[in-house]
Design a protein around this motif. Structure first.
Motif, PDB file in Angstrom:
ATOM      1  N   ASP A   1       5.311  -6.719  -7.078  1.00 26.11           N
ATOM      2  CA  ASP A   1       4.423  -6.118  -6.077  1.00 26.11           C
ATOM      3  C   ASP A   1       3.236  -5.429  -6.738  1.00 26.11           C
ATOM      4  O   ASP A   1       2.087  -5.545  -6.280  1.00 26.11           O
ATOM      5  N   LEU A   2       3.490  -4.701  -7.843  1.00 26.39           N
ATOM      6  CA  LEU A   2       2.402  -4.005  -8.528  1.00 26.39           C
ATOM      7  C   LEU A   2       1.402  -4.982  -9.130  1.00 26.39           C
ATOM      8  O   LEU A   2       0.183  -4.775  -9.078  1.00 26.39           O
ATOM      9  N   LEU A   3       1.895  -6.056  -9.722  1.00 24.83           N
ATOM     10  CA  LEU A   3       0.993  -7.059 -10.293  1.00 24.83           C
ATOM     11  C   LEU A   3       0.188  -7.756  -9.202  1.00 24.83           C
ATOM     12  O   LEU A   3      -0.983  -8.106  -9.408  1.00 24.83           O
ATOM     13  N   ALA A   4       0.788  -7.968  -8.018  1.00 19.05           N
ATOM     14  CA  ALA A   4       0.052  -8.562  -6.908  1.00 19.05           C
ATOM     15  C   ALA A   4      -1.062  -7.626  -6.436  1.00 19.05           C
ATOM     16  O   ALA A   4      -2.171  -8.068  -6.111  1.00 19.05           O
ATOM     17  N   CYS A   5      -0.780  -6.322  -6.426  1.00 23.23           N
ATOM     18  CA  CYS A   5      -1.815  -5.352  -6.071  1.00 23.23           C
ATOM     19  C   CYS A   5      -2.940  -5.348  -7.097  1.00 23.23           C
ATOM     20  O   CYS A   5      -4.120  -5.216  -6.761  1.00 23.23           O
ATOM     21  N   ASP A   6      -2.574  -5.506  -8.374  1.00 22.71           N
ATOM     22  CA  ASP A   6      -3.580  -5.549  -9.427  1.00 22.71           C
ATOM     23  C   ASP A   6      -4.502  -6.759  -9.263  1.00 22.71           C
ATOM     24  O   ASP A   6      -5.696  -6.686  -9.549  1.00 22.71           O
TER      25      ASP A   6
ATOM     26  N   ARG B   1      -4.901  -0.436 -10.605  1.00 23.34           N
ATOM     27  CA  ARG B   1      -4.849  -1.298 -11.785  1.00 23.34           C
ATOM     28  C   ARG B   1      -3.537  -1.020 -12.525  1.00 23.34           C
ATOM     29  O   ARG B   1      -3.128   0.136 -12.640  1.00 23.34           O
ATOM     30  N   VAL B   2      -2.876  -2.097 -13.005  1.00 31.53           N
ATOM     31  CA  VAL B   2      -1.587  -1.971 -13.699  1.00 31.53           C
ATOM     32  C   VAL B   2      -1.803  -2.235 -15.186  1.00 31.53           C
ATOM     33  O   VAL B   2      -2.425  -3.230 -15.571  1.00 31.53           O
TER      34      VAL B   2
ATOM     35  N   GLN C   1       0.830  -1.198   0.000  1.00 29.60           N
ATOM     36  CA  GLN C   1       0.000   0.000   0.000  1.00 29.60           C
ATOM     37  C   GLN C   1       0.871   1.256   0.000  1.00 29.60           C
ATOM     38  O   GLN C   1       0.615   2.219  -0.729  1.00 29.60           O
ATOM     39  N   VAL C   2       1.923   1.240   0.812  1.00 28.08           N
ATOM     40  CA  VAL C   2       2.853   2.370   0.847  1.00 28.08           C
ATOM     41  C   VAL C   2       3.543   2.541  -0.505  1.00 28.08           C
ATOM     42  O   VAL C   2       3.728   3.666  -0.997  1.00 28.08           O
ATOM     43  N   LEU C   3       3.928   1.421  -1.135  1.00 24.75           N
ATOM     44  CA  LEU C   3       4.589   1.470  -2.449  1.00 24.75           C
ATOM     45  C   LEU C   3       3.676   2.113  -3.480  1.00 24.75           C
ATOM     46  O   LEU C   3       4.093   2.978  -4.267  1.00 24.75           O
ATOM     47  N   VAL C   4       2.389   1.704  -3.486  1.00 24.69           N
ATOM     48  CA  VAL C   4       1.445   2.247  -4.461  1.00 24.69           C
ATOM     49  C   VAL C   4       1.247   3.745  -4.238  1.00 24.69           C
ATOM     50  O   VAL C   4       1.228   4.548  -5.188  1.00 24.69           O
ATOM     51  N   GLU C   5       1.102   4.160  -2.978  1.00 26.71           N
ATOM     52  CA  GLU C   5       0.911   5.580  -2.698  1.00 26.71           C
ATOM     53  C   GLU C   5       2.129   6.399  -3.135  1.00 26.71           C
ATOM     54  O   GLU C   5       1.986   7.510  -3.671  1.00 26.71           O
TER      55      GLU C   5
ATOM     56  N   VAL D   1       5.222   4.606 -14.490  1.00 24.78           N
ATOM     57  CA  VAL D   1       6.322   4.268 -13.566  1.00 24.78           C
ATOM     58  C   VAL D   1       7.468   3.569 -14.281  1.00 24.78           C
ATOM     59  O   VAL D   1       8.332   2.974 -13.638  1.00 24.78           O
ATOM     60  N   THR D   2       7.496   3.632 -15.618  1.00 23.70           N
ATOM     61  CA  THR D   2       8.564   2.956 -16.367  1.00 23.70           C
ATOM     62  C   THR D   2       9.935   3.512 -15.995  1.00 23.70           C
ATOM     63  O   THR D   2      10.900   2.759 -15.794  1.00 23.70           O
ATOM     64  N   ALA D   3      10.012   4.851 -15.883  1.00 19.07           N
ATOM     65  CA  ALA D   3      11.305   5.463 -15.558  1.00 19.07           C
ATOM     66  C   ALA D   3      11.774   5.043 -14.169  1.00 19.07           C
ATOM     67  O   ALA D   3      12.980   4.869 -13.931  1.00 19.07           O
ATOM     68  N   VAL D   4      10.833   4.860 -13.231  1.00 19.50           N
ATOM     69  CA  VAL D   4      11.212   4.412 -11.885  1.00 19.50           C
ATOM     70  C   VAL D   4      11.839   3.027 -11.933  1.00 19.50           C
ATOM     71  O   VAL D   4      12.864   2.754 -11.294  1.00 19.50           O
ATOM     72  N   LEU D   5      11.244   2.135 -12.732  1.00 15.61           N
ATOM     73  CA  LEU D   5      11.797   0.781 -12.864  1.00 15.61           C
ATOM     74  C   LEU D   5      13.185   0.820 -13.498  1.00 15.61           C
ATOM     75  O   LEU D   5      14.085   0.076 -13.098  1.00 15.61           O
TER      76      LEU D   5
END
Length: 423
Positions: free
Chosen positions: A377-382, A390-391, A344-348, A359-363
């Protein structure tokens, strides 16, 4: 290392030969402009040596009227040069059909032959390709071009064509060096660099440029051609330095002793001191070999083995504990709750107050494997209906061999409030 570089002749020999497959590839490329079909070149590179033996036999044993086919079979066969008779008969037939061997008299049913000088040149050219991969031909081209400009009144058209041929040759070798720096193994790159190390193409081009200026001062077309030739020489030099740099970086890091030839190591044993030679063993790891045991020895040992205690007692059951922290399900729930908070913290953080964010540049900045963990983590949130995000993974995939992450989709994170109610 000593300050004196070994001469090329010291490293010559069987170790300087190209691999058989490379020799055949060079020969096929060499005869391609003259070939009528793709199977014109022999499949066994050793068969090419017979042509050199034919030249040697004619030079040492030929009479004034040449040699007969029977004499050639005797001199080249098992009692002479050691070739099998079927091989000699097959190759002689081909050499006669191709004009390498010509009848001494241009009459029908002549059985005495001589070597055509053009065939002699072909045999020597094949040998040079086996050792130097065509580098000598460019050396000869530069020499002939320099001789052309040293004439009292050189032909401008021929001079321009010669300069363009030299430029094209340098560019072909430079592009091949670039390809090998990117794709070749360290051993292949070392062999290629050694063939080029015996040349001084940049110095020859500079000298040739001076001759062009002296013979055709003010001739804009020829001066432009000479400038383009210098640029090609600089490009070739950059590719050669890149090859040397990769050899030194990878050879030193992997303690690869193939960086020098056996002749160069032999020279070091005679000229270098203990301090210079000692670093070869600084990082070598030596260990006693493990005992070798085959499968049958294991089977025999297992058959003869008798356990010391044929029966075992029942293990003592563990004592019950009232502490809830020992319950594995409780620990699992706590871990899942902690993981949900972290995601949740990551998504926020990634949304940064927006409803959607690329978020491509972040990766890319995270690099591998941190980017992989973030994407998981993002796919698990999705997948989690309780998390309102949604991712979106864009298609097609982006491929960049120079980036920190070679293969990467564009990843967009969307805020979806309607998913937060568990629906």
């Amino acid at each position: 290392m000593t300050g004196t570089q070994l001469s090329w002749d010291d490293a010559a020999g069987d170790e300087a030969l190209l691999a058989p497959a490379d020799r055949l590839s060079n020969w096929r490329a060499f005869v391609a402009p003259l070939a009528a079909h793709r199977e014109v070149v022999v499949k066994d590179p050793e068969a090419v040596r017979l042509a050199r033996d034919v030249v040697a036999v004619f030079a040492e044993h030929s009479a004034l009227s040449g040699l007969t086919r029977a004499q050639l079979l005797d001199l080249l066969g098992p009692a002479g040069r050691g070739w099998p008779v079927p091989v000699v008969e097959s190759r002689l037939g081909l050499l006669i059909d191709m004009g390498f061997l010509e009848p001494y008299l241009l009459k029908a049913h002549q059985d005495r032959y001589v070597v055509r000088p053009a065939g002699l040149a072909g045999a020597f050219a094949a040998e040079r390709l086996s050792l130097y991969g065509g580098v000598d031909e460019l050396v000869g081209l530069l020499d002939r071009t320099r001789e052309l400009f040293e004439l009292a009144d050189p032909d401008p058209a021929k001079a321009l064509e010669a300069l363009q041929d030299c430029r094209h040759g340098l560019l072909v070798f430079a592009l091949d060096l670039q390809r090998q720096v990117a794709n070749a193994t360290l051993d292949e790159l070392i062999r290629t660099q050694r063939r080029h190390d015996r040349t001084d193409f940049p110095e020859q081009v500079v000298a040739l440029n001076g001759l062009v200026t002296r013979a055709f001062s003010g001739h804009l077309v020829l001066e432009d051609a000479a400038t383009a030739l210098i640029e090609a020489a600089q490009f070739y030099r950059q590719a050669l330095l890149a090859a040397v740099g990769k050899i030194l970086d990878n050879g030193g890091g992997s303690l690869n002793l193939d960086v020098l030839t056996p002749a160069e190591y032999h020279q070091l044993t005679r000229t270098a001191g203990p301090e210079q030679l000692g670093h070869f063993g600084d990082q070598l790891v030596a260990d006693a070999p493990s005992p070798w045991v085959d499968g049958q020895a294991i089977v025999d040992t297992a058959t003869e083995y008798v356990p010391s205690s044929p029966t075992k007692g029942r293990p003592t059951p563990p004592e019950a504990r009232g502490d809830s922290r020992s319950d594995p399900f409780t620990s699992l729930e706590e871990a899942e709750a902690h993981e949900a908070v972290r995601r949740q913290v990551l998504v926020e953080d990634l949304l940064a107050g927006l409803t959607e964010n690329d978020v491509t540049a972040v990766l890319e900045d995270q690099g591998w494997p941190a980017a992989a963990r973030t994407l998981v983590d993002l796919l698990a949130c999705d997948e989690d209906p309780k998390v309102p995000v949604r991712v979106e993974l864009a298609v097609p995939v982006r491929v960049d061999s120079t980036a920190t992450i070679t293969y990467l989709h564009r990843v967009t994170l969307h805020l979806s409030p309607e998913r937060g109610d568990g629906g």
